[in-house]
Scaffold this motif. Structure first.
Motif, mmCIF file in Angstrom:
data_model
loop_
_atom_site.group_PDB
_atom_site.id
_atom_site.type_symbol
_atom_site.label_atom_id
_atom_site.label_comp_id
_atom_site.label_asym_id
_atom_site.label_seq_id
_atom_site.Cartn_x
_atom_site.Cartn_y
_atom_site.Cartn_z
ATOM 1 N N PRO A 1 16.840 4.173 2.495
ATOM 2 C CA PRO A 1 16.399 3.217 1.466
ATOM 3 C C PRO A 1 16.317 1.803 2.023
ATOM 4 N N PRO A 2 15.158 1.163 1.944
ATOM 5 C CA PRO A 2 15.003 -0.172 2.535
ATOM 6 C C PRO A 2 15.499 -1.307 1.642
ATOM 7 N N GLY A 3 15.889 -1.002 0.423
ATOM 8 C CA GLY A 3 16.295 -2.050 -0.499
ATOM 9 C C GLY A 3 15.289 -2.198 -1.628
ATOM 10 N N PRO A 4 15.724 -2.738 -2.772
ATOM 11 C CA PRO A 4 14.825 -2.834 -3.942
ATOM 12 C C PRO A 4 13.567 -3.651 -3.688
ATOM 13 N N ALA A 5 13.701 -4.789 -3.027
ATOM 14 C CA ALA A 5 12.541 -5.662 -2.826
ATOM 15 C C ALA A 5 11.506 -4.996 -1.920
ATOM 16 N N VAL A 6 11.967 -4.437 -0.808
ATOM 17 C CA VAL A 6 11.037 -3.778 0.114
ATOM 18 C C VAL A 6 10.436 -2.533 -0.529
ATOM 19 N N SER A 7 11.239 -1.798 -1.281
ATOM 20 C CA SER A 7 10.726 -0.602 -1.962
ATOM 21 C C SER A 7 9.635 -0.965 -2.960
ATOM 22 N N ALA A 8 9.834 -2.062 -3.696
ATOM 23 C CA ALA A 8 8.820 -2.511 -4.651
ATOM 24 C C ALA A 8 7.551 -2.931 -3.919
ATOM 25 N N LEU A 9 7.706 -3.618 -2.781
ATOM 26 C CA LEU A 9 6.541 -4.025 -1.997
ATOM 27 C C LEU A 9 5.772 -2.809 -1.497
ATOM 28 N N ILE A 10 6.484 -1.815 -0.991
ATOM 29 C CA ILE A 10 5.837 -0.596 -0.504
ATOM 30 C C ILE A 10 5.070 0.085 -1.625
ATOM 31 N N LEU A 11 5.687 0.185 -2.796
ATOM 32 C CA LEU A 11 5.043 0.859 -3.931
ATOM 33 C C LEU A 11 3.779 0.124 -4.366
ATOM 34 N N VAL A 12 3.852 -1.206 -4.445
ATOM 35 C CA VAL A 12 2.684 -1.995 -4.860
ATOM 36 C C VAL A 12 1.549 -1.849 -3.855
ATOM 37 N N LEU A 13 1.861 -1.970 -2.571
ATOM 38 C CA LEU A 13 0.827 -1.840 -1.540
ATOM 39 C C LEU A 13 0.239 -0.435 -1.520
ATOM 40 N N MET A 14 1.070 0.561 -1.755
ATOM 41 C CA MET A 14 0.580 1.936 -1.775
ATOM 42 C C MET A 14 -0.415 2.137 -2.916
ATOM 43 N N LEU A 15 -0.128 1.556 -4.082
ATOM 44 C CA LEU A 15 -1.046 1.668 -5.221
ATOM 45 C C LEU A 15 -2.339 0.902 -4.961
ATOM 46 N N ILE A 16 -2.227 -0.289 -4.372
ATOM 47 C CA ILE A 16 -3.418 -1.096 -4.113
ATOM 48 C C ILE A 16 -4.333 -0.420 -3.098
ATOM 49 N N THR A 17 -3.748 0.086 -2.009
ATOM 50 C CA THR A 17 -4.577 0.716 -0.976
ATOM 51 C C THR A 17 -5.242 1.992 -1.476
ATOM 52 N N ALA A 18 -4.621 2.662 -2.440
ATOM 53 C CA ALA A 18 -5.237 3.866 -2.996
ATOM 54 C C ALA A 18 -6.306 3.509 -4.029
ATOM 55 N N LEU A 19 -6.005 2.563 -4.927
ATOM 56 C CA LEU A 19 -6.940 2.226 -5.999
ATOM 57 C C LEU A 19 -8.194 1.532 -5.475
ATOM 58 N N CYS A 20 -8.095 0.842 -4.341
ATOM 59 C CA CYS A 20 -9.279 0.163 -3.821
ATOM 60 C C CYS A 20 -10.370 1.152 -3.429
ATOM 61 N N LEU A 21 -10.026 2.419 -3.242
ATOM 62 C CA LEU A 21 -11.032 3.425 -2.881
ATOM 63 C C LEU A 21 -12.053 3.645 -3.996
ATOM 64 N N LEU A 22 -11.758 3.194 -5.203
ATOM 65 C CA LEU A 22 -12.722 3.315 -6.291
ATOM 66 C C LEU A 22 -13.986 2.509 -6.021
ATOM 67 N N TRP A 23 -13.905 1.508 -5.159
ATOM 68 C CA TRP A 23 -15.056 0.645 -4.850
ATOM 69 C C TRP A 23 -15.602 0.903 -3.450
ATOM 70 N N ARG A 24 -15.273 2.034 -2.859
ATOM 71 C CA ARG A 24 -15.651 2.296 -1.473
ATOM 72 C C ARG A 24 -17.159 2.451 -1.305
ATOM 73 N N ARG A 25 -17.893 2.843 -2.331
ATOM 74 C CA ARG A 25 -19.342 3.025 -2.196
ATOM 75 C C ARG A 25 -20.072 1.683 -2.191
ATOM 76 N N ARG A 26 -19.627 0.732 -3.012
ATOM 77 C CA ARG A 26 -20.313 -0.554 -3.129
ATOM 78 C C ARG A 26 -19.851 -1.555 -2.066
ATOM 79 N N HIS A 27 -18.568 -1.555 -1.768
ATOM 80 C CA HIS A 27 -18.023 -2.543 -0.837
ATOM 81 C C HIS A 27 -17.146 -1.847 0.204
ATOM 82 N N PRO A 28 -17.740 -1.033 1.072
ATOM 83 C CA PRO A 28 -16.916 -0.241 2.003
ATOM 84 C C PRO A 28 -16.119 -1.083 2.991
ATOM 85 N N LEU A 29 -16.690 -2.185 3.488
ATOM 86 C CA LEU A 29 -15.975 -3.000 4.462
ATOM 87 C C LEU A 29 -14.776 -3.705 3.820
#
Length: 205
Positions: free
Chosen positions: A62-90
């Motif tokens: 366990p990396p700690g609450p703050a790091v865990s929250a950061l990991i979770l947020v980044l994981m959601l952002i990197t996954a959800l951004c795929l919804l726009w992969r056709r229009r803005h792939p770069l």
């Protein structure tokens, strides 16, 4: 009948004569008719792939609450951004691969998952093969440079940093190779269709 009307009718006749084949297979035809549903499924697959890694990290190291929250947020952002992969792939690739250059190798391994692979695939399919190859080189080089800095000046041992760089480069390479193959075929078929339509219009005129 005016000349303009003849051209319009000729164009319509050309479109009628052009009979395009259906996409092979029921599954491919379904995803072709529902692209947004395919994007949502891709996001779900990305989260399902990254989820177990995140959970295991919380249980054993366990990396700690703050790091865990950061990991979770980044994981959601990197996954959800795929919804726009056709229009803005770069842009999507930059977001999906950002943990590789903004976080340490031990943290980025719990975040990225398949998102950069799907993103660089989209660059090859919806932009060009050259853009995908440039993106591959820049992303791998940036990840290697950041990981090297963490191994030299940080607390990441080489036994963790080097396999991470190799694994990320391999996944990005796979996405690039598959994407260039699919993208080349897609652009070739589109060129054939455009040429067929042009010949049909010229014939009618």
């Amino acid at each position: 009948m005016t000349e303009g009307a003849k051209i319009v009718l000729g164009s319509a006749s050309a479109e009628d004569d052009l009979r395009l084949p259906r996409a092979p297979g029921v599954i491919r035809a379904f995803w072709a008719r529902h692209p947004r549903l395919a994007d949502v499924a891709l996001v779900i697959i990305t989260l399902l792939f990254a989820g177990p890694t995140f959970i295991l990290g919380q249980v054993f190291e366990p990396p700690g609450p703050a790091v865990s929250a950061l990991i979770l947020v980044l994981m959601l952002i990197t996954a959800l951004c795929l919804l726009w992969r056709r229009r803005h792939p770069l842009i999507v690739l930059a977001v999906a691969a950002s943990p590789l250059v903004l976080t340490s190798p031990d943290i980025s391994g719990a975040i990225v998952g398949l998102a950069p692979t799907f993103a660089i695939y989209a660059v090859a399919v919806y932009r060009s093969n050259r853009a995908a190859l440039w993106a591959l080189g820049i992303t791998v080089a940036a990840n290697a440079a950041v990981s090297t800095a963490w191994m030299v000046f940080g607390s990441v041992p080489a036994g963790e940093g080097i396999p991470g760089v190799v694994g990320n480069a391999t996944m990005l390479l796979v996405g690039t190779l598959v994407g260039t193959n699919v993208g080349s075929r897609k652009r070739y078929v589109e060129a054939l269709i455009d040429r067929s339509r042009q010949l049909a219009r010229e014939r009618d005129q």
